[in-house]
Write an enzyme that holds these catalytic residues in place. Structure first.
Site, PDB file in Angstrom:
ATOM      1  N   VAL A  70       0.822  -1.306  -0.102  1.00  0.00           N
ATOM      2  CA  VAL A  70       0.068  -0.171   0.080  1.00  0.00           C
ATOM      3  C   VAL A  70       0.981   1.231  -0.198  1.00  0.00           C
ATOM      4  CG1 VAL A  70      -1.821   1.181   1.315  1.00  0.00           C
ATOM      5  CG2 VAL A  70      -1.957  -1.304   1.382  1.00  0.00           C
ATOM      6  N   GLY A  84     -11.201  -1.434   0.783  1.00  0.00           N
ATOM      7  CA  GLY A  84      -9.973  -1.007  -0.385  1.00  0.00           C
ATOM      8  C   GLY A  84     -10.308   0.364  -0.866  1.00  0.00           C
ATOM      9  N   ILE A 115     -13.028   1.471  -2.259  1.00  0.00           N
ATOM     10  CA  ILE A 115     -14.391   1.867  -2.089  1.00  0.00           C
ATOM     11  C   ILE A 115     -14.666   3.170  -1.273  1.00  0.00           C
ATOM     12  CG2 ILE A 115     -16.782   1.245  -1.567  1.00  0.00           C
ATOM     13  CD1 ILE A 115     -16.124  -1.732  -2.249  1.00  0.00           C
ATOM     14  N   GLU A 164      -3.597 -11.046   3.634  1.00  0.00           N
ATOM     15  CA  GLU A 164      -2.782 -10.398   4.702  1.00  0.00           C
ATOM     16  C   GLU A 164      -1.808 -11.337   4.733  1.00  0.00           C
ATOM     17  OE1 GLU A 164      -4.076  -7.817   6.496  1.00  0.00           O
ATOM     18  OE2 GLU A 164      -5.562  -7.794   4.988  1.00  0.00           O
ATOM     19  N   LYS A 178     -13.548  -5.063   9.844  1.00  0.00           N
ATOM     20  CA  LYS A 178     -13.960  -3.961   9.085  1.00  0.00           C
ATOM     21  C   LYS A 178     -15.494  -3.669   9.421  1.00  0.00           C
ATOM     22  CE  LYS A 178     -10.805  -5.132   5.291  1.00  0.00           C
ATOM     23  NZ  LYS A 178     -10.621  -5.975   4.201  1.00  0.00           N
ATOM     24  N   GLY A 237      -5.614  -4.396  -2.712  1.00  0.00           N
ATOM     25  CA  GLY A 237      -4.690  -4.325  -4.081  1.00  0.00           C
ATOM     26  C   GLY A 237      -4.064  -2.755  -3.547  1.00  0.00           C
TER      27      GLY A 237
END
Ligand code: HSE
Length: 416
Positions: free
Chosen positions: A19, A136, A138, A192, A207, A306
């Site tokens: 990331v 991610g 969104i 992960e 989440k 991603g």
């Protein structure tokens, strides 16, 4: 020249993993458009990592000493992209106390320590943004606070883990094995570091806790949410789901309880009818259904994992942090020590059962729907019960075992 003369915001990126490197790359690639939207350039001044990357064109930005960041008055925003609790939590806290806004993609940190860190941000008049921690790429956190703020949210349910959705999709479409598909997901950077957080449902649990905290305003501890992963789901179960007219998805949901006194929450594999809002969300995509009392159902859909999708969300938050300068309405929830998650025994759902043996009629509840595969591969019986309580489902499991049949699987039917 002074920072203000240059109209430039300085950012420190913590962690140059998948990331972190994505964030630096996109900030460089889209610098022109970002400067226009932000009203000033965004400069990555430091990248904190224990490793060295001499081959990179921006290798001069790497540092190993975190104190350099908090002691630098030119740093406006710290992007925490390390993951996990230690040392991420200390770094985030120290940054907020040094009056630097923080952007984080760290769902474990926000789910476990969010209430405390939001309080610290509030006390220091800076921001803590974390849109990248759920879904991610969104955009889901800010819409809950802004566009949907006029609604009482009744339900929030989603496919929140890209790795497990990728595995289930491959299982359904290509009969691919679990291990093979997991290895592919890891290679593609979806999983992960410890993939058990994905396949055992813990990542989706963190989440949904973050989303439920925002929607219901109270800290919900991930440990208080019943969580089942996908290790026991087989291609046979997926085939029975197809015969029933649906698919199997790993669903995380939080719903206001019928009497309004708490929240029903769970993470579990589920049969979803093909016509359901979340049924067509495949591969690494995530989908989030929000049911508001004014808007009705709204579905958010996009890449939930991603490098670049997550970088997109992080950069959106960096721009928000630069623009709001501590003046936004922080998404705050509090931890008053009360567990608002209702006891699971009271939840109701229909259940799919698959058991050994072909003479299961003696324990199949009245009104159940029997399922048959076109090609029978083993002596087994599959059926979907009418809506029953979790307690009744447990009793059924005991009756199945008493009768000499073996329970092969038991999966809830959810209407999302
Ligand atoms: N491992 C996570 C997933 C990454 O598969 O969804 C994004 O949070």
């Amino acid at each position: 020249m002074q920072k203000d003369d240059k109209k430039m915001a300085n950012v420190a990126v913590l962690g140059h993993g998948i990331v972190g490197s994505g964030v630096v790359e996109v900030l460089l690639k889209n610098s022109g458009i970002i400067e226009k939207r932000c009203g000033q350039a965004i400069n990555v001044k430091y990248i904190l990592d224990i490793r060295e990357f001499p081959e990179l064109p921006y290798s001069g930005k790497f540092i190993k000493d975190f104190d350099k960041i908090i002691n630098d008055p030119e740093i406006d925003v710290v992007a925490e992209l390390i993951g996990g609790i230690t040392p991420a939590c200390d770094f985030v806290k120290a940054s907020l106390c040094a009056k630097k806004s923080v952007v984080s993609s760290n769902k474990e940190l926000i789910a476990k320590k969010g209430a405390e860190l939001l309080k610290t941000a509030h006390e220091n008049n800076v921001e803590l943004f974390f849109d990248a921690s759920v879904g991610g790429g969104i955009p889901i956190i800010q819409p809950l606070y802004q566009c949907l703020a006029g609604n009482e949210i009744e339900v929030i349910a989603g496919i929140l883990n890209g790795t497990t959705n990728f595995i289930l999709t491959k299982m359904i479409r290509e009969s691919m094995g679990f291990d093979e598909t997991l290895a592919l997901a890891q290679k593609l950077g979806y999983a992960e570091r410890d993939p058990s957080a994905d396949v055992d449902g813990d990542d989706a649990c963190r989440k949904i806790c973050i989303l439920a905290n925002i929607v219901f305003g109270n800290h919900i501890c991930p440990e208080s949410v019943y969580t089942e992963g996908i290790r026991n789901v087989t291609p046979e179960d997926a085939a029975y789901a197809g015969e029933w007219g649906g698919v199997i998805k790993l669903i995380a949901y939080a719903a206001k309880s019928g009497d309004g006194s708490g929240v029903e929450m769970m993470v579990c594999p589920a049969f979803i009818k093909s016509s359901g809002h979340l049924a067509g969300i495949d591969d690494v995509f995530n989908g989030i259904l929000v049911r508001g009392n004014a808007v009705g159902d709204v579905v958010f859909f996009g890449k939930g994992a991603g490098k670049f999708p997550t970088a997109s969300a992080v950069i959106g938050d960096i721009i928000s942090a630069v623009n709001s300068k501590g003046k936004s309405r922080l998404p705050v929830w509090s931890d008053n020590g009360v567990n608002t998650v209702k006891n699971r025994n009271e939840y109701k759902a229909a259940f799919y059962f698959r058991v050994t043996g072909s003479s299961a009629d003696r324990f199949i509840p009245q009104g159940s729907q029997k399922l048959e595969l076109p090609k029978k591969t083993a002596e087994e019986t599959a059926f979907v019960t009418p809506v029953i309580t979790e307690d009744e489902a447990e009793t059924l499991v005991k009756n199945i075992e008493k009768s000499g049949s073996k329970l092969l699987n038991r999966i809830r039917v959810l209407e999302y």
